[in-house]
Design an enzyme around this catalytic site. Sequence first.
Site, short mmCIF file in Angstrom:
data_model
loop_
_atom_site.label_atom_id
_atom_site.label_comp_id
_atom_site.label_asym_id
_atom_site.label_seq_id
_atom_site.Cartn_x
_atom_site.Cartn_y
_atom_site.Cartn_z
CE LYS A 171 -13.69 -2.77 0.61
NZ LYS A 171 -12.47 -2.73 1.44
CE LYS A 223 -4.39 -1.70 1.29
NZ LYS A 223 -5.66 -1.54 1.95
CE LYS A 255 -6.07 -7.14 -1.28
NZ LYS A 255 -6.80 -7.06 -0.06
N1 AQP Z 1 -9.45 -10.30 -3.24
C1 AQP Z 1 -9.84 -10.82 -2.10
N2 AQP Z 1 -10.05 -12.16 -1.98
C2 AQP Z 1 -10.48 -12.70 -0.81
N3 AQP Z 1 -10.73 -11.98 0.30
C3 AQP Z 1 -10.54 -10.64 0.23
N4 AQP Z 1 -10.70 -9.64 1.11
C4 AQP Z 1 -10.39 -8.47 0.53
N5 AQP Z 1 -10.01 -8.66 -0.73
C5 AQP Z 1 -10.10 -9.99 -0.97
C6 AQP Z 1 -11.16 -9.85 2.49
O1 AQP Z 1 -12.20 -8.92 2.73
C7 AQP Z 1 -12.14 -8.51 4.09
C8 AQP Z 1 -12.21 -7.03 4.16
O2 AQP Z 1 -11.13 -6.43 3.50
P1 AQP Z 1 -10.85 -4.88 3.77
O3 AQP Z 1 -12.04 -4.07 3.57
O4 AQP Z 1 -10.20 -4.74 5.09
O5 AQP Z 1 -9.87 -4.42 2.75
P2 AQP Z 1 -8.73 -5.06 1.98
O6 AQP Z 1 -8.35 -6.43 2.43
O7 AQP Z 1 -7.62 -4.07 1.95
O8 AQP Z 1 -9.53 -5.17 0.65
P3 AQP Z 1 -9.40 -4.28 -0.57
O9 AQP Z 1 -10.54 -4.57 -1.45
O10 AQP Z 1 -8.04 -4.48 -1.14
O11 AQP Z 1 -9.60 -2.84 -0.02
P4 AQP Z 1 -8.77 -1.54 -0.29
O12 AQP Z 1 -8.55 -1.54 -1.75
O13 AQP Z 1 -9.65 -0.45 0.21
O14 AQP Z 1 -7.51 -1.70 0.49
C9 AQP Z 1 -10.87 -9.11 4.68
O15 AQP Z 1 -11.21 -10.26 5.44
C10 AQP Z 1 -10.07 -9.49 3.49
O16 AQP Z 1 -9.25 -10.61 3.74
#
Ligand code: AQP
Length: 330
Positions: free
Chosen positions: A197, A111, A194
């Site tokens: 969002k 990040k 992965k």
């Molecule tokens: N691609 C993924 N596959 C499986 N699980 C996923 N999670 C996130 N992306 C995947 C799971 O969703 C939960 C919440 O995640 P988060 O909101 O804390 O954010 P993150 O993991 O940082 O997800 P993003 O989509 O990548 O968000 P941004 O882009 O905002 O940082 C967790 O249980 C995570 O494992």
Amino acid sequence: MTRVLSGVQPTGNLHLGNYLGAIKNWVAMQEIHDCLYCIVDLHAITVPQNPGHLRNATRETAAAYIACGIDPKKSAIFHQSAVAEHSELAWILSTMTPLGWLNRMTQFKEKAGKHKDNSCLGLYSYPVLMAADILIYKATHVPVGEDQKQHLELARDIAGAFNRQYNQEYFPLPEPLILGDATRVMSLRDGTKKMSKSEESDNSRINLTDSPELIAKKIRKAKSDAEMGLSYDEKNRPEAANLINIYSAITGEKKKSITAKYAESGFAPFKRDLAEIVSEHLAPISSEINKLQADPAYLDSILKDGVEKARAIASANIKEIKDIIGFLTA
Ligand code: AQP
């Protein structure tokens, strides 16, 4: 007693990865455990957020939890910033977390790489706040996607550090629950990244509120490879493997049986069927999210109830923690 804690950041665009990796697995847990499902808005502000968007995304996330099957009568649905004990415990735990542990966290490296100019202390200490989110409730189980495994291991280490420092088994060591056939859903544009969002291209993910037409278009355009027929090979055919995992996670069908069905055909018929399966599965969720979002007062009342339930546990635990540390509890 077993207690589950998990959460999602209200950063908009809840996608199939959040659903299959996390929220879908939370539903059945409500029957067996005491469950707390948090909307982690304090984590969201580790990258700049527009206040109006953050408010909407917090309600949208609550709506998505309910639409996916979280029952507010059984589980607490609440936003993290409303329970001050999360932040209070995060500070306490930060005093027992060696920097060397944080330096190993790959999410920070990824990040900070993506948002180098905006990266801040909060992004670096994010895993300590996540440990506090879990430990303030003495949660025993934490269902997450594969990407959060390292943070969960750190939370266990931090719990152990506190227990050792104060010579008592106060915090249970939380167990990660990484469940289902899609613990790491990958980007539709790049099978080695992965689904996320914050990824710029909306075509890289399937959002829970995408229309069937948009889902079909995104899956049709999803990156594939030149090989004929379908086979499961994560290393050499990551994009195909990702789509097979999604198919399997939604239908419950074994990967072997899926690949056998499409072994002779190209990607096109497989993608067409997958689009239908995903659309059919998400349609009721999407329409329920839209319905709930039209009633912000109802969503706010759910969050208020959730905050009350969460606070009751957190405030009792922080009193005990302060007493263990030696803070006067006047
Ligand atoms: N691609 C993924 N596959 C499986 N699980 C996923 N999670 C996130 N992306 C995947 C799971 O969703 C939960 C919440 O995640 P988060 O909101 O804390 O954010 P993150 O993991 O940082 O997800 P993003 O989509 O990548 O968000 P941004 O882009 O905002 O940082 C967790 O249980 C995570 O494992």
